[in-house]
Design a protein around this motif. Structure first.
Motif, mmCIF file in Angstrom:
data_model
loop_
_atom_site.group_PDB
_atom_site.id
_atom_site.type_symbol
_atom_site.label_atom_id
_atom_site.label_comp_id
_atom_site.label_asym_id
_atom_site.label_seq_id
_atom_site.Cartn_x
_atom_site.Cartn_y
_atom_site.Cartn_z
ATOM 1 N N ASN A 1 -43.664 47.633 105.781
ATOM 2 C CA ASN A 1 -44.090 47.792 107.176
ATOM 3 C C ASN A 1 -42.953 48.488 107.915
ATOM 4 N N ARG B 1 -47.242 49.004 111.366
ATOM 5 C CA ARG B 1 -47.210 47.647 110.828
ATOM 6 C C ARG B 1 -48.629 47.194 110.530
ATOM 7 N N GLN C 1 -48.038 46.317 116.361
ATOM 8 C CA GLN C 1 -46.922 45.366 116.290
ATOM 9 C C GLN C 1 -47.426 43.928 116.213
#
Ligand code: SF4
Ligand code: SF4
Ligand code: SF4
Ligand code: SF4
Ligand code: FES
Lengths: 182, 789
Positions: free
Chosen positions: A78, A83, A153
């Motif tokens: 990631n 991510r 995120q």
């Protein structure tokens, strides 16, 4: 009827069956009448956290556990830009070959994040080899309301540990915004 | 039952007897308990213990009970003594308890990372937690100490401090083996962690070894990160293709793709180490690959079938005055096929593997003193020598395992290293070498002055490939060895060079160490090859062929594995290729394929089997890591061309058959000494330099993490030369030569007088390309102002 000739007795059986209630299932028209048992081992599913991030960390433990060598996983990092799961690692390539899978569920037991579970979906037939190798997008759980499509995120202020201990309840506005900008 | 250690040492050293777990064992005095137990098949758990590193007893995992000692003791740091009675976890509850207790402490702060940890599946901590730990944890969650993770200790190595068990293997490796003592254990207690001073990157050519010896997943590789699990990998025994050290490596392949390379344990050669280039540079095998034969038509390349391309190549070579250039990277068997093809099919001795600075003196040196000399000097000899002289050879950059072996001998056996070179290098310091600086062209004199230091001692002289750049230097090395009885060895840089010498890829040399000028040797080779006779005239070397082609005296080239920018005369080289018919055997597009008339794609090194010959003269055979590849070997392609020409070339192009044929040709007859050449010194400032281990070499293509560990390119001059030419430490310097100019930062350092030292092929420092000159050539310099980063 005891003394009747054999042939009459045979036809009588056939004739009397015509008045019995049929037990034939009209599959596939009426398949929902007889659903599988809740614990039936069907097609796999790769689950998500409530904010949409993937649970799979690409650890390959499912592939390791599989007695039929049906699973292929490639992990990846990631990054700040992209991510897909909490923590360092996510499953970049995820394939299950349903020509090999014996639906034993050992992979489910091996999965450390509860990413992999099995659904009740049993219609696993097709007319080519390629179609029976399910890719990650075929196995990923659908996005439910309140989830945002990764990459995005983690929830601000939370860490991967918080994800594992169930502290995430849904996507935040910041995550939704980021997801939409992608 | 009595078990006697089966080691060579037992013949000379005193044996002692002791009892381990009730079994009497006799071992040489000084044997550690943990090693003695291994001989009984008892694996005492361990983390910090490593047979090649000094004992530290840092992890306490190996505790055992020793009669007469109050508490359990670390078996990795205590030698068995006569009559000692030891009980390990096999027979002692106390030892087993002690080990389980240590394991519990180790796991106290250990993260639950196994699923995301690259060590998972091959982790000594996982394994030993299962074999020697408690079944269940007694600690609650949420109390572990946390660190930011992972952090880079250099661009290639990631450190996860939470996983470290403070075993000090990495720090001891850096300090003892590599000689780069910048990795240290910092802080104390639970906060103990591995780190470098001021968070500067860990600079070492050998850093990758720390990843391999770390017993947990604390040190991991940035390139291998998350790419696979041990059970995905098929391992192949391979030999590193990068230099002449000949490292034995393990290539791990997942579904036809190379995932990683590790050092294999080969006690005679690389022990259990390799350098970072060998470990990390393998992407070159897949980039810029040529997938199909190509033919040039009206200036454009077009795809062709194999039969068409082969007949095109055969037609172009038929009856032509041809030259064969092979570079120094082919396996021995393919080199031998070229040597045979040139003589039998092309009827010429125009062949040369030296795509670098070379000379006739060198060709004669190689033919008369190196070819067929077998295992004259070995790594083991380096270890037992009194003095080793390094001539125009800096082992850390040019053959890293030689550096490690010399360092081991310097530390353990008080070996003295003397270096005759143009500039001081960090590698010299790590060997505590006595340095004799000499301007290129004057090394011969410096070397002759050493004879007193070598007389009567067990001495070895190692000359490098750069010796060819100084006329008279190889002659002086031979003279020194004759005068002092010192053994002489040649350490080339490229992996295939010694093999090419053995295969006879020189204008004056036949395979098997047989001289072209010797009628008996010629007859023997002709008989093996089933031909009436061989061409007798000494051929041209690479530069000679280029000149001949430009003078229209050569019509065709057969080229394999050559990059024109490796030589200073690259413009002439390109012109020569443009003028002639060029058949190129290459796996990748290259500076030669740009000029090729027909390109025949061959396999990369990982797709074929064969052998290299390392600098010692030791054959290093390898298997194909990507064995499912259908790519052809060079030898097979040559076979096809010969068939097309109707010439019987060889019965079999298989590696094993070629190897057998070459072995049959081996001659051990002593050859006449080479003709002595005298030194020529050029006046004024000259260029010196070397190719750094990690640089712009094409086999390192596609490795960004590795490239970032390269040493920075700076020019070096000594204070006097700087003053003479108005250069200022830290400023830029502009170098000027007929071929162009080059601007680079300059540093005052220990360099010979009237010499400017430069890396020869690093980022920002490519003098061969920019200036068109090489080592020993005159260059003019001037200050170019301040260097602003
Ligand atoms: S259910 Fe069994 S056979 Fe199928 S993928 Fe999982 S482990 Fe393999
Ligand atoms: S599904 Fe579970 S076991 Fe399989 S790779 Fe993903 S996290 Fe690991
Ligand atoms: S170092 Fe070993 S025990 Fe620790 S997380 Fe990694 S695999 Fe697991
Ligand atoms: S990083 Fe690895 S090798 Fe270094 S001290 Fe920690 S556990 Fe040992
Ligand atoms: S192995 Fe003995 S203390 Fe570490």
């Amino acid at each position: 009827m005891a003394k009747a000739p054999q042939v009459i007795r045979g036809f009588w059986l056939t004739f009397s069956a015509m008045f019995r209630k049929p037990i034939t299932e009209q599959y596939p028209e009426e398949k929902h009448i007889y659903p599988p048992q809740p614990r039936f081992h069907g097609r796999h599913q790769l689950n998500r956290y409530p904010d949409g991030l993937e649970k799979c960390i690409g650890c390959e433990l499912c592939a390791w556990a599989c007695p039929a060598d049906a699973i292929y996983v490639e992990g990846a990092d990631n990054t700040e830009e992209a991510r897909f799961s909490p923590g360092e690692r996510f499953g970049k390539v995820y394939q299950i070959n349903y020509l090999r899978c014996i639906l034993c569920g050992l992979c489910i037991e091996a999965c450390p994040t509860r990413a992999l579970t099995m659904t009740n979906e049993y219609e696993l037939a097709d007319n080519s080899r390629a179609k029976l190798i399910y890719e990650k997008q075929d196995l990923l759980a659908p996005l439910l309301p309140g989830m945002a499509q990764p990459p995005h995120q983690m929830v601000e202020g939370l860490t991967d540990r918080d994800y594992y201990s169930g502290k995430v309840t849904g996507a935040t506005p910041a995550q939704i915004l980021e997801s939409e900008q992608e | 039952m009595t078990v006697t250690a089966n080691s060579n040492a037992s013949n000379q050293t005193e044996l002692i007897s002791a009892v381990i777990d009730g079994i009497e064992i006799r071992v040489p005095k000084g044997t550690l308990i943990i090693r003695a137990a291994e001989q009984l098949g008892n694996q005492i758990p361990r983390f910090c213990d490593h047979p090649s590193l000094a004992p530290v007893a840092a992890c306490r995992m190996c505790l055992v009970e020793i009669d007469g000692m109050p508490k359990p003791q670390p078996s990795c740091a205590i030698a068995l003594t006569d009559g000692m009675v030891v009980k390990t976890q096999q027979s002692s509850e106390v030892a087993a308890q002690a080990q389980a207790g240590v394991m519990e402490f180790l796991l106290l702060n250990h993260p639950l990372d196994c699923p995301v940890c690259d060590k998972g599946g091959e982790c000594p901590l996982q394994n030993q937690a299962m074999t020697n730990g408690r079944a269940e944890s007694r600690f609650e969650e949420g109390t572990k100490r946390l660190f930011e993770k992972p952090i880079n200790i250099n661009s290639e190595i990631l450190l996860d401090r939470e996983r470290c068990v403070s075993c000090a293997r990495c720090t001891r490796f850096a300090d003892e083996i590599a000689g780069d003592p910048t990795l240290e254990l910092l802080e104390r207690g639970a906060h103990q962690q591995v780190g470098t001073a001021d968070d500067r990157p860990f600079e070492s050519y050998f850093g990758g070894n720390t990843i391999q010896i770390c017993p947990v997943g604390a040190l991991t590789s940035a390139t291998y990160r998350f790419r696979s699990r041990p059970f995905d990998l098929i391992s192949h025994n391979t030999i590193c293709e990068h230099c002449s050290s000949g490292c034995s490596t393990r290539t791990d392949v997942r579904r036809g793709k190379i995932m990683r390379r590790l050092a294999s344990n080969d006690p005679e050669v690389n022990e259990e180490w390799n350098c970072d280039k060998g470990r990390f540079a393998f992407t070159h095998t897949v980039i810029d690959r040529i997938s199909t034969p190509l033919i040039r038509e009206n200036g454009e390349l077009r795809a062709a079938s194999w039969p068409e391309a082969i007949s095109f190549a055969a037609a172009g070579l038929k009856g032509k005055r041809a030259g064969v250039l092979t570079g120094g990277r082919l396996p021995q068997e393919d080199a031998y096929a070229f040597a045979r093809f040139a003589r039998v099919v092309l009827n010429t001795n125009n062949l040369d593997f030296r795509n670098r600075t070379s000379s006739d003196e060198e060709a004669e040196f190689l033919a008369n003193h190196i070819a067929g000399s077998g295992l004259n000097v070995s790594y083991r000899d380096l270890e037992t020598a009194d003095v080793v002289v390094l001539v125009a050879f800096e082992p850390e950059n040019e053959s890293p395992i030689v550096q490690l072996r010399l360092r081991k001998a310097v530390r353990n056996n008080k070996l003295k290293v003397i270096a005759v070179d143009s500039a001081a290098a960090p590698g010299h310091e790590k060997l505590s070498a006595e340095l004799h600086l000499a301007k290129p062209g004057t090394e011969a004199a410096a070397l002759s002055a050493l004879s007193d230091k070598l007389k009567g001692r067990n001495a070895i002289v190692l000359v490098g490939e750069r010796a060819a750049a100084s006329a008279g230097l190889l002659s002086a090395a031979v003279a020194l060895s004759d005068a002092t009885a010192a053994k002489l060895a040649w350490v080339p840089r490229r992996a295939g060079e010694r093999g090419a010498v053995e295969a006879g890829l020189l204008p004056n040399l036949l395979p098997g160490g047989r001289l072209l000028s010797d009628a008996t040797d010629r007859a023997a080779v002709a008989a093996e090859w089933n031909v009436q006779q061989l061409p007798t005239a000494i051929g041209l070397d690479q530069k000679g062929m280029v000149q001949a082609a430009n003078a229209a005296k050569l019509d065709a080239f057969l080229v394999a594995g050559v990059d024109v920018t490796d030589v200073a005369y690259h413009d002439d080289f390109k012109a020569a290729l443009a003028k002639t018919f060029v058949v190129s055997l290459e796996p990748h597009y290259s500076s030669v394929t740009d000029y090729a008339d027909v390109i025949l794609p061959v396999g990369v090194i990982t797709e074929r089997e064969g052998s290299f010959v390392d600098w010692e003269g030791r054959e290093r055979s390898f298997t194909a890591a990507m064995h499912q590849s259908l790519a052809l070997s060079d030898a097979r392609v040559l076979h096809l061309i010969a068939n097309e020409l109707g010439i019987k070339f060889a019965d079999d192009a298989k590696s094993a058959a070629l190897h057998k044929s070459l072995t049959e040709l081996k001659s051990t007859t002593k050859k006449p000494a080479m003709t002595k050449v005298s030194a020529v010194e050029s006046a004024g400032l000259v260029l010196a330099g070397l190719r750094q281990l990690i640089d712009n070499g094409s086999l390192q293509n596609g490795e960004a993490h590795l490239a970032a560990t390269a040493r920075e390119a700076v020019a070096k001059v000594n204070a006097k030369t700087a003053a003479d030419h108005g250069l200022i430490d830290g400023n830029l310097v502009v170098l000027e030569a007929p071929g162009g100019t080059l601007v680079i930062p300059v540093e005052i350092a220990a360099v010979a007088d009237q010499t400017i030292w430069l890396p020869l092929n690093s980022d920002g420092s490519t003098p061969l390309i920019n200036l068109g000159i090489t080592i020993g050539d005159s260059v003019s310099v001037k200050d170019a102002g301040a260097y602003v980063v």
